[in-house]
Design an enzyme around this catalytic site. Structure first.
Site, PDB file in Angstrom:
ATOM      1  N   VAL A 148       9.078  -2.911  -3.445  1.00 32.02           N
ATOM      2  CA  VAL A 148      10.411  -3.448  -3.194  1.00 32.02           C
ATOM      3  C   VAL A 148      11.029  -3.841  -4.523  1.00 32.02           C
ATOM      4  O   VAL A 148      10.428  -4.574  -5.316  1.00 32.02           O
ATOM      5  CB  VAL A 148      10.357  -4.650  -2.234  1.00 32.02           C
ATOM      6  CG1 VAL A 148      11.763  -5.218  -2.011  1.00 32.02           C
ATOM      7  CG2 VAL A 148       9.743  -4.244  -0.897  1.00 32.02           C
ATOM      8  N   GLY A 178       0.794  -1.206   0.000  1.00 32.66           N
ATOM      9  CA  GLY A 178       0.000   0.000   0.000  1.00 32.66           C
ATOM     10  C   GLY A 178       0.838   1.272   0.000  1.00 32.66           C
ATOM     11  O   GLY A 178       0.431   2.284  -0.565  1.00 32.66           O
ATOM     12  N   MET A 179       1.991   1.272   0.658  1.00 34.83           N
ATOM     13  CA  MET A 179       2.791   2.487   0.735  1.00 34.83           C
ATOM     14  C   MET A 179       4.194   2.291   0.176  1.00 34.83           C
ATOM     15  O   MET A 179       5.062   3.140   0.385  1.00 34.83           O
ATOM     16  CB  MET A 179       2.885   2.964   2.192  1.00 34.83           C
ATOM     17  CG  MET A 179       1.575   3.431   2.774  1.00 34.83           C
ATOM     18  SD  MET A 179       0.839   4.802   1.879  1.00 34.83           S
ATOM     19  CE  MET A 179       2.024   6.090   2.239  1.00 34.83           C
ATOM     20  N   GLY A 180       4.446   1.209  -0.538  1.00 33.11           N
ATOM     21  CA  GLY A 180       5.791   1.031  -1.045  1.00 33.11           C
ATOM     22  C   GLY A 180       5.922  -0.104  -2.027  1.00 33.11           C
ATOM     23  O   GLY A 180       5.023  -0.926  -2.199  1.00 33.11           O
ATOM     24  N   ASP A 215       3.078  -5.566  14.010  1.00 38.09           N
ATOM     25  CA  ASP A 215       2.429  -6.110  12.811  1.00 38.09           C
ATOM     26  C   ASP A 215       2.987  -7.487  12.478  1.00 38.09           C
ATOM     27  O   ASP A 215       3.305  -7.795  11.324  1.00 38.09           O
ATOM     28  CB  ASP A 215       2.596  -5.161  11.628  1.00 38.09           C
ATOM     29  CG  ASP A 215       1.574  -5.423  10.517  1.00 38.09           C
ATOM     30  OD1 ASP A 215       0.532  -6.044  10.806  1.00 38.09           O
ATOM     31  OD2 ASP A 215       1.814  -5.014   9.367  1.00 38.09           O
TER      32      ASP A 215
END
Length: 498
Positions: A24, A20-22, A137
């Site tokens: 790889v 969602g935010m990155g 998490d």
């Protein structure tokens, strides 16, 4: 960054995954001549300055948290590069698969193997806890099983240092529902025992093959707060039950749990666990927060009973978010399937699921239609996506497919049993579908199209549609139009449900 190179040193190759935010990337450290993984922070368009600043702060916090920890069970951070006004995290490259993928592909782990995984993870967590750091998490998707046998805990993006101010708005749920300890759901900051509960929930998946709590986000939250975890058969069962006790003080000490798992991993029985207050009833705590979560859960249940979907709507009447699971096979009716497959007897829908989300396929000799509601790797299911994370997922999908020209393609159910070479034709925007859409086609060695693919976003959902055929009769244009017609039918079904 220019020509795929960061800081004049790290050459980006291709994406390894996206969340969602990155994203790889596989990269090469040209200075030290080694492969590395580079995590790129991606912030969706339209994000406010405050949200953008919080996202950057989260990435920097992950770097700071990870850099302080040295343990084989924690992914190593090599460098942080700031370019394009955002940080890029350079980490060791892990080769293998996540625990979530391993269970999905091969089924539950044998108890001894699960015990080894659990002990390695808890030792890594103990190192973090000794420095005042909570992971917050722990879940199967954040556990990596390397080809060399290491068990590595990844993604410290929402880790919290004791005494450190939170960067999230008050009341925002941090973590993955079903893997968040009860006390944290009630608004308490939690502690090492909260990570232990999450590890117990992770081991439940490893041993059983499914989460302890399933259903919608509200279902999972409500069950976590009100029901004990289901029993787990086998030698690790009593330990998992103890780790998932609702009261933190009733859970075993980390060293006791590690020693017990090491004994099971070595082939021995589970040693007796200390007798404590594990069986005592859990006192009410944080009544206001519990009532708020319970009210939200009840609202979702009522909405499901009324119509099968629970949507949030904006002022314009268009859906803002689909928040309850749906039957993907219901997005395309049999009449539409028969039309595109050129048959008066449409095949039976075949539901399924993979790491990218739930699917449905309709196949017959030489023809096939597939629909998938997708999710990113950071989200437990598509219905937990937000419009912002869905926009990022669409962006990443479009970028990914634009980079790969040669595809290995197969669909055994329609007569393509092996991995067939195919060439991707240019990715193109699709107008008038969802809030944004793109598509592409695959061409076979004969020069004819094999399949057409359409991706579209509606509110917080990203839907992928594929139509394929190895028959000679349909023209290339027929194949494109078939995929587009299925995509439009599924979009209309979503809008009608709202």
């Amino acid at each position: 960054m220019s020509a795929g190179r960061l800081a004049g040193r790290y050459s980006l190759s291709h994406p390894l995954g996206a969340g969602g935010m990155g994203k790889v990337w596989l990269a090469r450290d040209e200075m030290l001549h080694r492969d590395v993984a580079v995590k790129e922070l991606t912030v969706p368009e339209g994000t406010s300055d405050r949200e953008r600043a919080e996202a950057v702060t989260r990435a920097v916090r992950e770097a700071q948290a990870t850099a302080r920890l040295r343990h084989p069970g924690i992914v190593a951070l090599h460098d942080v590069v700031v370019e394009q006004d955002r940080p890029w995290l350079v980490m060791e490259l892990l080769r293998g698969r996540t625990l979530a993928d391993a269970v999905r592909d091969f089924g539950p782990l044998p108890p001894a193997h699960a015990a080894k995984v659990g002990a390695d993870l808890l030792e890594a967590l103990t190192v973090a806890h000794s420095q005042g750091l909570q992971h917050r998490d722990v879940k199967p998707a954040n556990v990596f099983l390397t080809d060399s046998g290491r068990v590595v805990l990844t993604d410290f993006g929402i880790a919290r240092q004791e005494g450190q101010a939170t960067i999230t708005a008050q009341g925002l749920m941090i973590g993955s529902p079903g893997f968040i300890a009860p006390e944290r759901l009630e608004g308490h900051p939690g502690g090492p025992a909260s990570d232990l509960w999450s590890l117990g929930a992770t081991l439940f998946v490893a041993l059983i093959g499914r989460p302890a709590y399933e259903g919608t986000v509200a279902d999972r939250v409500r069950a976590t707060l009100t029901r004990p975890a289901p029993a787990v058969p086998g030698p690790l069962g009593p330990l998992v039950t103890a780790m998932m006790q609702q009261r933190p003080e009733a859970r075993p000490e980390a060293r006791v749990a590690i020693d017990a798992m090491r004994q099971v991993a070595a082939g021995g029985p589970l040693p007796p666990l200390p007798v404590g207050a594990a069986a005592a009833p859990r006192p009410a705590r944080g009544g206001g927060r519990v009532a708020l979560w319970m009210a939200a859960a009840t609202a979702v249940v009522v909405a499901l009973a009324a119509g099968g979907f629970f949507l949030l709507r904006g002022n314009g009447g268009a859906p803002e978010a689909f928040t309850a699971p749906m039957d993907v096979c219901a997005l395309v009716d049999s009449e539409q399937v028969g039309l595109v497959l050129r048959t008066q007897s449409p095949p039976t829908a075949r539901p399924g699921s993979d790491g990218d989300g739930p699917t449905c396929e309709w196949t017959m000799p030489e023809y096939g239609v597939g629909v998938q509601v997708q999710k990113d790797s950071d989200t437990v299911d598509p219905w937990s996506m937000t419009p912002a994370t869905a926009r990022v997922l669409m962006e990443n999908q479009k970028r990914y497919w634009s980079r790969h020209d040669e595809i290995r393609w197969s669909w055994p159910e329609i007569g393509v049993p092996g991995s067939q070479e195919a060439t991707r034709l240019p990715v193109h925007d699709v107008q008038g579908l969802g809030e944004e859409a793109f598509g592409f086609e695959l061409k076979g060695s004969t020069g004819r199209l094999l399949s057409s693919h359409v991706f579209y976003r509606l509110a917080n959902l990203v839907v992928k549609v594929e139509y394929a055929t190895v028959a000679d009769r349909p023209t290339d244009e027929d194949i494109k139009q078939a995929a587009l017609s299925v995509a439009r039918a599924s979009e209309q079904a979503l809008r009608d449900a709202g």
